[in-house]
Enzyme design. Structure first.
Site, PDB file in Angstrom:
ATOM      1  N   SER A 206       0.837  -1.208   0.000  1.00  0.00           N
ATOM      2  CA  SER A 206       0.000   0.000   0.000  1.00  0.00           C
ATOM      3  C   SER A 206       0.871   1.257   0.000  1.00  0.00           C
ATOM      4  O   SER A 206       0.486   2.269  -0.594  1.00  0.00           O
ATOM      5  CB  SER A 206      -0.986  -0.004   1.176  1.00  0.00           C
ATOM      6  OG  SER A 206      -0.317   0.172   2.399  1.00  0.00           O
ATOM      7  N   ASN A 207       2.016   1.200   0.649  1.00  0.00           N
ATOM      8  CA  ASN A 207       2.920   2.364   0.589  1.00  0.00           C
ATOM      9  C   ASN A 207       3.479   2.551  -0.818  1.00  0.00           C
ATOM     10  O   ASN A 207       3.581   3.681  -1.307  1.00  0.00           O
ATOM     11  CB  ASN A 207       4.049   2.219   1.614  1.00  0.00           C
ATOM     12  CG  ASN A 207       3.602   2.637   3.001  1.00  0.00           C
ATOM     13  OD1 ASN A 207       3.422   3.819   3.270  1.00  0.00           O
ATOM     14  ND2 ASN A 207       3.378   1.670   3.880  1.00  0.00           N
TER      15      ASN A 207
ATOM     16  N   LEU B 148      18.862  -5.364   5.024  1.00  0.00           N
ATOM     17  CA  LEU B 148      19.817  -5.185   3.924  1.00  0.00           C
ATOM     18  C   LEU B 148      21.231  -5.318   4.465  1.00  0.00           C
ATOM     19  O   LEU B 148      21.533  -4.857   5.561  1.00  0.00           O
ATOM     20  CB  LEU B 148      19.663  -3.795   3.312  1.00  0.00           C
ATOM     21  CG  LEU B 148      18.437  -3.519   2.464  1.00  0.00           C
ATOM     22  CD1 LEU B 148      18.527  -2.115   1.901  1.00  0.00           C
ATOM     23  CD2 LEU B 148      18.298  -4.541   1.344  1.00  0.00           C
TER      24      LEU B 148
ATOM     25  N   ASN C  97      13.378   4.181   4.448  1.00  0.00           N
ATOM     26  CA  ASN C  97      12.502   3.137   4.978  1.00  0.00           C
ATOM     27  C   ASN C  97      11.344   3.781   5.721  1.00  0.00           C
ATOM     28  O   ASN C  97      11.468   4.874   6.256  1.00  0.00           O
ATOM     29  CB  ASN C  97      13.288   2.229   5.943  1.00  0.00           C
ATOM     30  CG  ASN C  97      12.436   1.089   6.477  1.00  0.00           C
ATOM     31  OD1 ASN C  97      11.656   0.467   5.745  1.00  0.00           O
ATOM     32  ND2 ASN C  97      12.552   0.794   7.771  1.00  0.00           N
TER      33      ASN C  97
ATOM     34  N   HIS D  34       8.812   3.074   8.922  1.00  0.00           N
ATOM     35  CA  HIS D  34       8.653   2.203  10.097  1.00  0.00           C
ATOM     36  C   HIS D  34       7.418   2.653  10.877  1.00  0.00           C
ATOM     37  O   HIS D  34       7.261   3.850  11.150  1.00  0.00           O
ATOM     38  CB  HIS D  34       9.906   2.275  10.980  1.00  0.00           C
ATOM     39  CG  HIS D  34       9.831   1.322  12.123  1.00  0.00           C
ATOM     40  ND1 HIS D  34      10.034  -0.032  11.971  1.00  0.00           N
ATOM     41  CD2 HIS D  34       9.523   1.517  13.427  1.00  0.00           C
ATOM     42  CE1 HIS D  34       9.867  -0.629  13.145  1.00  0.00           C
ATOM     43  NE2 HIS D  34       9.557   0.290  14.039  1.00  0.00           N
TER      44      HIS D  34
HETATM   45  C1  GRF Z   1       3.812  -0.788   6.875  1.00  0.00           C
HETATM   46  O1  GRF Z   1       3.128  -0.728   8.083  1.00  0.00           O
HETATM   47  C2  GRF Z   1       5.225  -0.302   7.036  1.00  0.00           C
HETATM   48  O2  GRF Z   1       5.347   0.711   7.971  1.00  0.00           O
HETATM   49  C3  GRF Z   1       5.922  -1.539   7.523  1.00  0.00           C
HETATM   50  O3  GRF Z   1       5.332  -2.588   6.813  1.00  0.00           O
HETATM   51  C4  GRF Z   1       4.014  -2.228   6.420  1.00  0.00           C
HETATM   52  C5  GRF Z   1       3.951  -2.355   4.933  1.00  0.00           C
HETATM   53  O4  GRF Z   1       2.663  -2.115   4.439  1.00  0.00           O
HETATM   54  N1  GRF Z   1       7.352  -1.430   7.335  1.00  0.00           N
HETATM   55  P1  GRF Z   1       2.422  -2.033   2.883  1.00  0.00           P
HETATM   56  O5  GRF Z   1       3.004  -3.311   2.280  1.00  0.00           O
HETATM   57  O6  GRF Z   1       3.111  -0.821   2.368  1.00  0.00           O
HETATM   58  O7  GRF Z   1       0.939  -1.966   2.717  1.00  0.00           O
END
Ligand code: GRF
Length: 201
Positions: free
Chosen positions: A14-15, A94, A108, A110
């Site tokens: 989703s990000n 990594l 990244n 978090h």
């Molecule tokens: C997110 O909560 C991010 O902060 C963490 O993993 C999750 C990834 O979500 N590192 P998506 O795959 O981007 O939906």
């Protein structure tokens, strides 16, 4: 100059999607995502990339040790002449080779206010600890675990009646706001690192 981006993702992506959208809708200019790489064959992130005409690469981690795996990633990054590497739900550390090759060019996301609750299941850690405020962090990646200089953070209050799931969902909303913002700042050359502090030039 166009900044060439690779995204490493292990899951639903989703990000990744919000970053794709922010480039497509012009919020982030002079950038393109050239490749999405995953260590999971069936990661939905790969499908999201394909849906937008982006090259996708699955690199099978079961066939090599971590160091060799990182070299495989590096080969892809070189092949696509990548300038900026984004980790978006990439659930593997990594190694030093990539971090050295892409020093200060790896971001990244978090899902906690670092340096609290590093590592996996950060939302659960925060929820179980009983904090009243948590959130999310975009940071540069260095050799440590979730330890590089912090670029942006967003606070999310823990509300009465919250469950881990409702809290996680509200944190994710904030992730989707600050990740494109951080990418935009990077692409515009506005991030200035001095020691642990990231200023906006
Ligand atoms: C997110 O909560 C991010 O902060 C963490 O993993 C999750 C990834 O979500 N590192 P998506 O795959 O981007 O939906």
């Amino acid at each position: 100059m166009v900044v060439k981006i690779a995204v490493l993702a292990s899951g639903r992506g989703s990000n990744l999607q919000t970053i794709i959208n922010s480039i497509e809708n012009g919020y982030v200019k002079n950038a393109e995502i050239n490749v999405v790489i995953s260590n999971k064959r069936d990661a939905y992130a790969l499908e999201r990339g394909r849906n937008h005409g982006i090259s996708t690469v699955f690199l099978d981690p079961s066939r090599c040790d971590n160091a060799k795996y990182d070299l495989k990633i590096l080969v892809v990054l070189k092949q696509y002449e990548i300038d900026l590497l984004l980790l978006a739900g990439y659930f593997q550390l990594l190694g030093p080779e990539i971090i050295e090759a892409y020093r200060n060019r790896i971001l990244n996301i978090h899902p906690s206010l670092l340096p609290s609750f590093k590592g996996l299941h950060a939302q659960k850690q925060a929820f179980e600890y009983g904090v009243k405020i948590t959130g999310c962090t975009i940071h540069f990646v260095d050799e440590g675990l979730d330890s590089g200089p912090i670029i942006l953070q967003s606070c999310v209050p823990v509300l009465q009646g919250d469950t881990e799931e409702t809290l996680t969902a509200r944190i994710l909303e904030q992730e989707h706001i600050i990740y494109p913002e951080a990418v935009k700042l990077f692409v515009e050359g506005k991030l200035k690192i001095e020691g642990r502090t990231v200023g906006f030039g």
